[in-house]
Write a protein that holds these residues in place. Structure first.
Motif, short mmCIF file in Angstrom:
data_model
loop_
_atom_site.label_atom_id
_atom_site.label_comp_id
_atom_site.label_asym_id
_atom_site.label_seq_id
_atom_site.Cartn_x
_atom_site.Cartn_y
_atom_site.Cartn_z
N SER A 163 0.83 -1.21 0.00
CA SER A 163 0.00 0.00 0.00
C SER A 163 0.86 1.25 0.00
O SER A 163 0.53 2.25 -0.64
CB SER A 163 -0.92 0.01 1.23
N PHE A 164 1.98 1.21 0.71
CA PHE A 164 2.86 2.38 0.75
C PHE A 164 3.68 2.52 -0.51
O PHE A 164 3.85 3.60 -1.05
CB PHE A 164 3.79 2.29 1.97
N THR A 165 4.21 1.42 -1.02
CA THR A 165 5.20 1.49 -2.11
C THR A 165 4.57 1.58 -3.49
O THR A 165 5.21 2.09 -4.41
CB THR A 165 6.10 0.25 -2.09
N GLY A 166 3.36 1.06 -3.66
CA GLY A 166 2.75 1.08 -4.98
C GLY A 166 3.48 0.22 -5.99
O GLY A 166 3.25 0.36 -7.19
N GLY A 167 4.37 -0.65 -5.57
CA GLY A 167 5.09 -1.52 -6.50
C GLY A 167 6.42 -0.97 -6.97
O GLY A 167 7.07 -1.56 -7.84
N ASN A 168 6.87 0.16 -6.43
CA ASN A 168 8.19 0.69 -6.80
C ASN A 168 9.26 -0.22 -6.23
O ASN A 168 9.31 -0.47 -5.01
CB ASN A 168 8.34 2.10 -6.24
#
Length: 690
Positions: free
Chosen positions: A186-191
């Motif tokens: 949720s925090f990283t968004g997949g980065n």
């Protein structure tokens, strides 16, 4: 091209990197085609994307693939070479002339000025069979990509975040328990960089246990600081950082939004934003990659909490006004942008922000009638379809349809009924229940109306969270924010408890009566906007987003907000007369119900101040001065008796009484119109003279 020995530490390092590498299957496939000189393969690959997206990691994997294929590999980094043709030539050395060489250029944004020279002079001189991979933050120049000579030789790839499955695999490889994945995702968004840093911290922290991360887990400030440094690079000025923070906080940022918040600098700042590799364009404006958004928000909240509050309230005020004034065709997007500011609330879990674009909201037309009736019968049964047919005949303008952007088929529909009288109460048990609740609680007054979100039909998921349900929710709130003289709203949902907390969060508790249509019972979630007007409702939502205390963002139970009173006209007239009589007795005046009326609440004044202002407004219009003098002398000047007031005015008592009575009537009419419409007293007074 250093010498490698079997069993060397470098081999162990590369083996570990191989094991940790996930995703990028499409990019690897294209590179392997280039290595084998497959038909149609491009010899030059240009990768671009924001910091932390995995460009360097992918280049290392490409280099390992090339060496395994027996190719000589030359690797250069834009950070270490002199950014001139001579410096670049020296950095690549003579090895670049070997047959089958693979040239890797990383961090190309540091030597972007060499782009024209590279594509026009250097690359054309490489041996046939060479493969080149260039990676940088910025996309290649349009002159290069539009050159017909390069059309079949150059492959440009914009690297994106890892998709959810690959992101989860990366977290697993990094040792993070499966139960902890959602909080980190949720925090990283997949980065990739954010995933790696957050996973490393989460694994160390005690918050990570067998069952996952405890609720409320947040990345450390070290993680956020590292991410911002890597993702953003150099920011030219404090104004540019402010523009970034506004962009991170807003759903989509337009130049119009920046102009409203930052003035004359807006064009320059918007142009700078659109050039950043971590910013994406849409038809409505710009938005940042998820991890940039989250990191900037978290950093500003921690670094400058007062600055964050100031920025949020400024953006919020602009978007509220935008919802109220936007043309009809822009209302839905404006409402969605406003609700995006509330995404940290618990209710955000019910929204499908990422599914935007899957369906389009359209007005109902007669051509859609058959499909609408088919959908409602599928989801709710024949009895409900008969009721829907009744409303289609009488309020077709209340209906909206939702068309899939993929298939073109209508997949859902919605109806927002507006009622000033009990039309259809004998046909529709739901409408009958709404009127019964309003009559027993706070009846409508002259000129007011009721609205019902009567049908919210999307058969595949019915009334579960989905992209069509998002748009229905946005439309409901947009209609509420823009409505004139709206008393009650009711949102109608299947009575299964799914929406209870969510709608209670929006101060819409369920009514006691549960009407039945066919085989199903329904819950009516109601709100009386006269007891908590839109302005205070929005302020409550906005303030909840500013709190880091989960208790402040939990759903509201009935009675948690201070409700206003809804007075009938006779009750209102009595309250005005009582207020005038007790104007100089604060204890008695404090009990007057007008203190909890919309009239006083939205004026920003106390009841005595409001009455004084209204009496002053009576100067305007015919006989206004007589009425003003009679009321002022009797109630504001503290004259002990009416006889004394008549004497002070130099009038016969009967004349004075006539002026006073008609003045009270005019005053009450003025206040009542303000109570119903929300119009300021001064504006009503001025209108009376026109």
């Amino acid at each position: 091209m250093g010498v490698r020995r079997r069993g060397a530490l470098g081999d162990a390092l590369e083996a570990a990197r191989d094991q940790a590498f996930v995703g990028r299957t499409a990019e690897l496939a294209l590179f392997r085609e280039a290595l084998t000189d497959a038909p149609g393969a491009c010899p030059v690959h240009y990768l671009h994307g924001p910091g932390g997206i995995g460009k360097s990691t992918l280049l290392r994997r490409f280099a390992r693939e090339a060496r395994r294929a027996g190719r000589p590999v030359v690797e250069v980094d834009g950070r270490t070479l002199v950014p001139t043709p001579q410096g670049f030539t020296a950095a690549v050395g003579e090895a670049v002339g070997e047959p089958g060489v693979v040239l890797m250029v990383d961090t190309f944004e540091r030597c972007q000025g060499l782009e024209s020279w590279l594509c026009e002079e250097f690359l054309p001189g490489l041996p046939v069979g060479s493969v080149v991979v260039i990676a940088g933050r910025r996309a290649p120049d349009a002159r290069w990509t539009s050159d017909p000579g390069w059309a079949d030789l150059l492959r440009v790839t914009s690297l994106r975040n890892l998709p959810p499955d690959d992101a989860a695999r990366l977290l697993h490889v990094r040792g993070l328990k499966a139960g902890a994945h959602q909080a980190v995702l949720s925090f990283t968004g997949g980065n990739p960089l954010a995933l790696t840093l957050a996973a490393a911290v989460a694994v160390r922290e005690e918050a990570v246990r067998e069952e996952g991360v405890r609720s409320g887990w947040k990345p450390s400030q070290d993680v956020i600081a590292t991410l911002l440094t890597e993702l953003l690079g150099d920011i030219p000025s404090s104004a540019h950082r402010r523009a970034l923070e506004i962009c991170a906080h807003s759903h989509v940022t337009s130049e119009t939004l920046l102009r409203a918040l930052m003035g004359a600098e807006a064009p320059e700042l918007f142009a700078w934003l659109r050039e950043q590799p971590f910013i994406e364009p849409t038809g409505a404006g710009l938005f940042p990659h998820d991890v940039v958004r989250e990191a900037l928000e978290a950093d500003l909240r921690w670094r400058d909490p007062e600055g964050f509050v100031d920025m949020h309230r400024t953006v919020h005020q602009y978007l509220v006004e935008r919802v109220r004034t936007a043309p009809e065709e822009q209302m839905l997007a404006a409402t969605g942008a406003l609700l995006f500011l509330y995404r940290r609330e618990a209710s955000a879990n019910f929204r499908k922000w990422r599914e935007g674009g899957h369906v389009e909201d359209e007005p109902y037309t007669d051509a859609a009638r058959g499909r609408v009736l088919e959908l409602v019968e599928t989801a709710e049964g024949g009895a409900s379809a008969s009721i829907c047919r009744f409303w289609l005949d009488r309020q077709p303008e209340a209906f909206r349809v939702y068309r899939s952007t993929q298939s073109g088929e209508i997949v859902a529909f919605f109806a927002w009924l507006r009622l000033r009288e009990p039309l259809g109460a004998d046909v529709d048990p739901v409408v009958d229940a709404a009127w019964a609740h309003a009559r027993s609680t706070a009846p409508l007054r002259p000129g007011e109306h009721m609205a019902l979100a009567r049908f919210s039909v999307h058969p595949p998921l019915y009334q579960r969270t989905s992209a069509p349900m998002d748009l229905m929710h946005w439309r409901s709130l947009g209609e509420i924010f823009r409505a004139d003289r709206l008393a009650w709203t009711f949102v109608v949902m299947r009575d299964n408890g799914y929406w209870d907390d969510y709608l209670s969060h929006f101060a819409m508790p369920p009514a006691a009566r549960r009407p039945r249509v066919g085989q199903h019972t329904y819950a009516l979630f109601g709100h009386d906007w006269r007891t908590q007007p839109v302005g205070s409702w929005l302020d409550a939502r906005s303030n909840a987003t500013l709190s880091d205390d989960p208790e402040a963002r939990r759903p509201h139970r009935t009675g948690e907000h201070a409700e206003l009173v809804v007075l009938s006209r006779p009750e209102f007239d009595t309250a005005v007369r009582d207020a005038l009589r007790t104007l100089r007795r604060p204890d008695a005046l404090a009990d007057n119900p007008l203190n909890r009326s919309r009239l006083v609440s939205e004026s920003g004044a106390t009841l005595p101040e409001l009455l004084a202002s209204a009496i002053e407004a009576l100067r305007e219009g015919r006989s206004g001065d007589k009425h003003h003098r009679a009321l002022t002398t009797t109630y504001l000047a503290g004259t002990p008796t009416q006889e004394a007031a008549a004497e002070r005015l130099g009038l016969p008592f009967s004349t004075y009484r006539r002026h006073l009575t008609s003045g009270i009537d005019r005053l009450t009419d003025l206040l009542w119109r303000s109570e119903l419409s929300g119009t300021k007293i001064t504006e009503l007074g001025q209108a009376a003279t026109r």
